[in-house]
Design a protein around this motif. Structure first.
Motif, PDB file in Angstrom:
ATOM      1  N   MET A   1       0.826  -1.202   0.000  1.00  0.00           N
ATOM      2  CA  MET A   1       0.000   0.000   0.000  1.00  0.00           C
ATOM      3  C   MET A   1       0.858   1.249   0.000  1.00  0.00           C
ATOM      4  SD  MET A   1      -2.921   1.043   2.701  1.00  0.00           S
ATOM      5  CE  MET A   1      -1.751   1.327   3.990  1.00  0.00           C
ATOM      6  N   ILE A   2       2.020   1.098   0.640  1.00  0.00           N
ATOM      7  CA  ILE A   2       2.847   2.298   0.727  1.00  0.00           C
ATOM      8  C   ILE A   2       3.908   2.306  -0.355  1.00  0.00           C
ATOM      9  CG2 ILE A   2       4.035   3.744   2.419  1.00  0.00           C
ATOM     10  CD1 ILE A   2       1.377   2.835   3.309  1.00  0.00           C
ATOM     11  N   ALA A   3       3.823   1.488  -1.415  1.00  0.00           N
ATOM     12  CA  ALA A   3       4.920   1.320  -2.371  1.00  0.00           C
ATOM     13  C   ALA A   3       5.258   2.554  -3.144  1.00  0.00           C
ATOM     14  CB  ALA A   3       4.595   0.185  -3.351  1.00  0.00           C
ATOM     15  N   LEU A 231       5.665  -1.353   5.014  1.00  0.00           N
ATOM     16  CA  LEU A 231       4.781  -1.785   6.097  1.00  0.00           C
ATOM     17  C   LEU A 231       3.386  -1.253   5.848  1.00  0.00           C
ATOM     18  CD1 LEU A 231       4.034  -2.821   8.967  1.00  0.00           C
ATOM     19  CD2 LEU A 231       4.884  -0.622   9.836  1.00  0.00           C
ATOM     20  N   ASN A 232       2.405  -2.137   5.866  1.00  0.00           N
ATOM     21  CA  ASN A 232       1.013  -1.719   5.834  1.00  0.00           C
ATOM     22  C   ASN A 232       0.615  -1.402   7.263  1.00  0.00           C
ATOM     23  OD1 ASN A 232      -1.842  -1.710   5.952  1.00  0.00           O
ATOM     24  ND2 ASN A 232      -1.984  -2.974   4.120  1.00  0.00           N
ATOM     25  N   THR A 233       0.494  -0.112   7.575  1.00  0.00           N
ATOM     26  CA  THR A 233       0.241   0.299   8.950  1.00  0.00           C
ATOM     27  C   THR A 233      -1.180  -0.013   9.412  1.00  0.00           C
ATOM     28  OG1 THR A 233      -0.177   2.521   8.073  1.00  0.00           O
ATOM     29  CG2 THR A 233       1.997   2.095   9.022  1.00  0.00           C
ATOM     30  N   CYS A 234      -2.039  -0.429   8.504  1.00  0.00           N
ATOM     31  CA  CYS A 234      -3.415  -0.746   8.890  1.00  0.00           C
ATOM     32  C   CYS A 234      -3.563  -2.169   9.418  1.00  0.00           C
ATOM     33  CB  CYS A 234      -4.350  -0.538   7.699  1.00  0.00           C
ATOM     34  SG  CYS A 234      -4.473   1.171   7.158  1.00  0.00           S
ATOM     35  N   GLY A 236      -0.564  -4.328   9.666  1.00  0.00           N
ATOM     36  CA  GLY A 236       0.710  -4.808  10.170  1.00  0.00           C
ATOM     37  C   GLY A 236       1.503  -5.683   9.226  1.00  0.00           C
ATOM     38  N   THR A 237       1.061  -5.816   7.985  1.00  0.00           N
ATOM     39  CA  THR A 237       1.747  -6.680   7.030  1.00  0.00           C
ATOM     40  C   THR A 237       3.014  -6.014   6.493  1.00  0.00           C
ATOM     41  OG1 THR A 237      -0.303  -7.748   6.353  1.00  0.00           O
ATOM     42  CG2 THR A 237       1.543  -7.881   4.812  1.00  0.00           C
ATOM     43  N   LEU A 258       5.219 -10.971   5.450  1.00  0.00           N
ATOM     44  CA  LEU A 258       5.115 -11.262   6.865  1.00  0.00           C
ATOM     45  C   LEU A 258       3.786 -10.721   7.357  1.00  0.00           C
ATOM     46  CD1 LEU A 258       8.235 -11.217   6.163  1.00  0.00           C
ATOM     47  CD2 LEU A 258       8.622 -10.533   8.534  1.00  0.00           C
ATOM     48  N   THR A 259       2.897 -11.621   7.776  1.00  0.00           N
ATOM     49  CA  THR A 259       1.559 -11.218   8.221  1.00  0.00           C
ATOM     50  C   THR A 259       1.355 -11.602   9.694  1.00  0.00           C
ATOM     51  OG1 THR A 259       0.658 -13.312   7.373  1.00  0.00           O
ATOM     52  CG2 THR A 259       0.531 -11.408   5.940  1.00  0.00           C
TER      53      THR A 259
END
Length: 261
Positions: A1-3, A231-234, A236-237, A258-259
């Motif tokens: 998401m943050i790419a 890092l997907n801050t929503c 945690g992935t 990493l999930t």
């Protein structure tokens, strides 16, 4: 998401026409002190991005900040600046209104692209100064740590690891268990990962996880990981690309996810 959060597009010759027009022939402004660099999904009414725009060339009389939304090539003017350096604050509320979209329609992972147009004499130029601001969740170290499941189809890894937060810096985390999943004696490590507090990109420092790979029947030493990701801050992935190596060489780079368990 943050790419695609913060980008500095480089000027280069290409056979593909840029829909923005000519680039690389005008002055390149400097975008500095970009903070914050993302929009907080939990506070759409008040969230903003802010940066300082500086242009030292006297040939530039004005600069225009334009925006586009989720890859749409239609640019919309946000603001004009005639004195430099100048600090620019772009609230999500104002940006959405000028783009003609409702604030309620903005969703997680939406991306707003901001570009700088310079005015030089009678000509306008799209510069190579630009950045993307995504809509994300605010950082929570508890969401970025704990028990995780690590998978890499390319490397053939599938198992559980533990991520802990540095007691002095909440944007540093440590990953334990990657080498153990592979049947190695994980007597080194853990893998140190640094989370960029502006855009939540992740840098994994080169870290030796195991002194050797003797259980594999190979005479190699210094089994290590290093890489980068986001890092997907929503939820945690972590989506990471790790280069896996030893003192004697490298097996190359592999994608990992990493999930949280």
């Amino acid at each position: 998401m943050i790419a695609t959060l913060i980008l500095t597009f480089s000027s280069c010759e290409t056979d593909v026409d840029d829909p923005a027009g000519v680039r690389g022939v005008g002055v390149v402004p400097a975008i500095v002190d970009l903070n914050p660099a993302v929009y907080d999904s939990n506070d759409l009414e008040n969230t903003f991005v802010q940066f300082t725009l500086d242009i030292t060339e006297s040939s530039v009389s004005e600069a225009v900040v334009v925006a586009s939304y989720n890859g749409d090539k239609k640019r919309t003017e946000m603001t004009r600046i005639s004195s430099f350096p100048s600090t620019i604050k772009l609230t999500l509320k104002d940006v959405a209104a000028k783009l003609g979209i409702s604030l309620a329609s903005v969703e997680l992972a939406d991306v707003f692209t901001f570009e700088i147009v310079t005015i030089q004499g009678q000509e306008s130029y799209f510069s190579s100064a630009a950045f993307n601001a995504a809509v994300v969740c605010a950082y929570n170290p508890e969401m970025a740590s704990g028990s995780y499941h690590a998978v890499s189809d390319g490397w053939g890894l599938d198992g559980n690891v533990t991520i802990t937060v540095d007691p002095e810096n909440e944007y540093i985390v440590y990953v334990s268990g990657l080498a153990a999943i592979e049947g190695l004696n994980e007597d080194k490590g853990p893998l140190k990962m640094i989370i960029n507090e502006l855009d939540y990109s992740v840098d994994a420092e080169k870290t030796v996880l195991a002194s050797d790979v003797a259980p594999w029947g190979l005479p190699y030493t210094g089994y290590n990981y290093q890489g980068f990701g986001e890092l997907n801050t929503c939820d945690g992935t972590y989506k990471m690309t790790f280069t896996i190596g030893v003192d004697q060489g490298s097996w190359g780079a592999y994608d990992f996810v990493l999930t949280k368990n």
